[in-house]
Enzyme design. Structure first.
Site, PDB file in Angstrom:
ATOM      1  N   CYS A 104     145.002  48.242  13.137  1.00  0.00           N
ATOM      2  CA  CYS A 104     145.076  49.699  13.060  1.00  0.00           C
ATOM      3  C   CYS A 104     146.534  50.069  12.862  1.00  0.00           C
ATOM      4  O   CYS A 104     147.356  49.892  13.770  1.00  0.00           O
ATOM      5  CB  CYS A 104     144.534  50.367  14.324  1.00  0.00           C
ATOM      6  SG  CYS A 104     144.771  52.164  14.322  1.00  0.00           S
ATOM      7  N   MET A 318     144.295  56.290   7.370  1.00  0.00           N
ATOM      8  CA  MET A 318     144.540  55.140   8.237  1.00  0.00           C
ATOM      9  C   MET A 318     145.903  54.549   7.891  1.00  0.00           C
ATOM     10  O   MET A 318     146.278  54.480   6.725  1.00  0.00           O
ATOM     11  CB  MET A 318     143.459  54.083   8.017  1.00  0.00           C
ATOM     12  CG  MET A 318     142.028  54.594   8.220  1.00  0.00           C
ATOM     13  SD  MET A 318     141.363  55.497   6.800  1.00  0.00           S
ATOM     14  CE  MET A 318     140.911  54.119   5.742  1.00  0.00           C
TER      15      MET A 318
END
Length: 396
Positions: A104, A318
């Site tokens: 992430c 993201m």
């Protein structure tokens, strides 16, 4: 009926970039969850509140979106040239599994601050005032991230005037360097372009042949042109996430792209690999109004990008997909590069549903291969709550 009492586990709830997650020190987890496996996954699922057939995660710390159903486990690094080992778990909202297949990028911004504040970094490497350069080993993908953490009075500085579209309030800037971002994925031989092509013809049943750039950088990502699927590139979340047929189309593109990239052996396996690859669509710059009501002018961006995460259009971008965007934009001939106007470039600013973001990357061609040494972007991070989380004692 007797039942086991709840157990308490030290934890910190943090925002990193445009995501939120529950952070743990490895040593604070119960012994059975300190190693990968069923016990760890069950613990994290219960912490977040999954699986939840209602899709709300009411009985847990999750926020019922891909951006808020996240967990992080950190420990002092076993590598002499790194400070901290970072493991990321993307928790499914409605199914009983944790996806460990990728990083992430947004929560990466919180890793350095957490590591400093929680004694995982040698104090000698943290200045009283200035920037602490924290060397992070991203264990999911086996890559190095260098985090530049602002320090004030010997403490991590969290407040500041750095603004990030998709985050309401300003905070202190954390610059991240994603070193050698080409992902090393099983079946893809670590290749930046696993098919060997900058642009492929991707056959998707029901859609036909789509031009696609499939890249392993930051996170495996499939880029397609917005116009090829009837999109403009200015779409916001409600335009896509409220349409089951459109979401099914993107999932089909993702599954067949994953197969073509060598990430899975059969399209049916994509359902058990929700976190990767990502699928995104690109277009030339156009003016639009972001989800906050802020106008984004075509003259201020190089291209438009929209990306899906865990089956839904992301509210911003993201962080790992931003690395993929910056890397692909730096390589002449990819769909991302062409949408940005083509040619050589070392940075790109792209429009996303919440506004815009700048990411830098510099590509070098060696023979027939492209090499990107690092991608750079800025994020921010902040502790939201710290203490303990509680889960039933019979969770695992």
């Amino acid at each position: 009926m007797p039942s086991k009492p709840q157990i308490s586990i030290p934890a910190t709830y943090m925002r990193g970039g445009t995501s939120k997650g529950v952070f743990f020190r490895l040593e604070d987890l119960p012994a059975a969850a300190q190693v990968p496996g069923e016990a760890r996954d069950k613990l994290l699922l219960r912490v977040i509140g999954s699986p939840d057939p209602y899709g709300k995660q009411i009985d847990g710390m999750g926020g019922a979106t891909s951006s808020t159903s996240k967990t992080v486990i950190l420990s002092k690094s076993a590598r002499v040239d790194h400070d901290v080992d970072y493991l990321f778990g993307q928790v499914s909202i409605d199914a009983a599994f944790v996806d460990w297949s990728g990083n992430c990028g947004n929560l990466s911004a919180a890793v350095g601050p957490f590591a400093v504040s929680n004694g995982l970094v040698d104090p000698a490497r943290v200045p009283h005032d200035g920037i602490a350069v924290i060397r992070i080993w991203q264990a999911n993908i086996g890559k190095t991230i260098v985090s530049h953490v602002p320090i004030n009075g010997g403490q991590v500085q969290e407040t500041g005037d750095f603004e990030l579209d998709g985050v309401t309030f300003p905070a202190a800037e954390v610059q991240l360097e994603f070193m050698d971002p080409a992902a090393e994925e099983e079946g893809a031989a670590g290749a930046m372009f696993p098919t060997g092509q900058l642009v492929d013809e991707l056959e998707v049943p029901g859609l036909g042949s789509l031009k696609a750039t499939m890249i392993n950088a930051g996170i495996p990502t499939i880029f397609i042109n917005a116009e090829s699927i009837g999109m403009t590139g200015t779409e916001l979340q409600e335009a896509i996430n409220s349409d089951p047929s459109t979401l099914a189309m993107f999932e089909s593109i993702r599954a067949y792209g994953a197969l073509r990239m060598g990430l899975i052996k059969h399209v049916s396996e994509a359902a058990k690999r929700q976190h990767t690859p990502k699928v995104a669509f690109v277009a030339a710059p156009k003016s639009y109004v972001a989800s906050s009501g802020k106008p984004v002018n075509a003259a201020d961006i190089d291209l438009l990008v929209r990306a899906l995460s865990m089956g839904k259009l992301h509210h911003a971008m993201m962080g790992t997909a931003a690395v993929a965007i910056g890397t692909a934009a730096a390589i002449p001939g990819t769909l991302v590069n062409l949408a940005a106007g083509g040619g050589m470039r070392q940075a790109v600013r792209f429009g996303h549903p919440s506004g815009s973001l700048r990411v830098g990357a510099e590509a070098t061609q060696i023979g027939n291969d492209w090499v990107v040494k690092k991608a750079i972007m800025s994020r921010s991070a902040r502790v939201l709550m710290e203490g303990v989380v509680r889960i039933p004692g019979d969770t695992f």
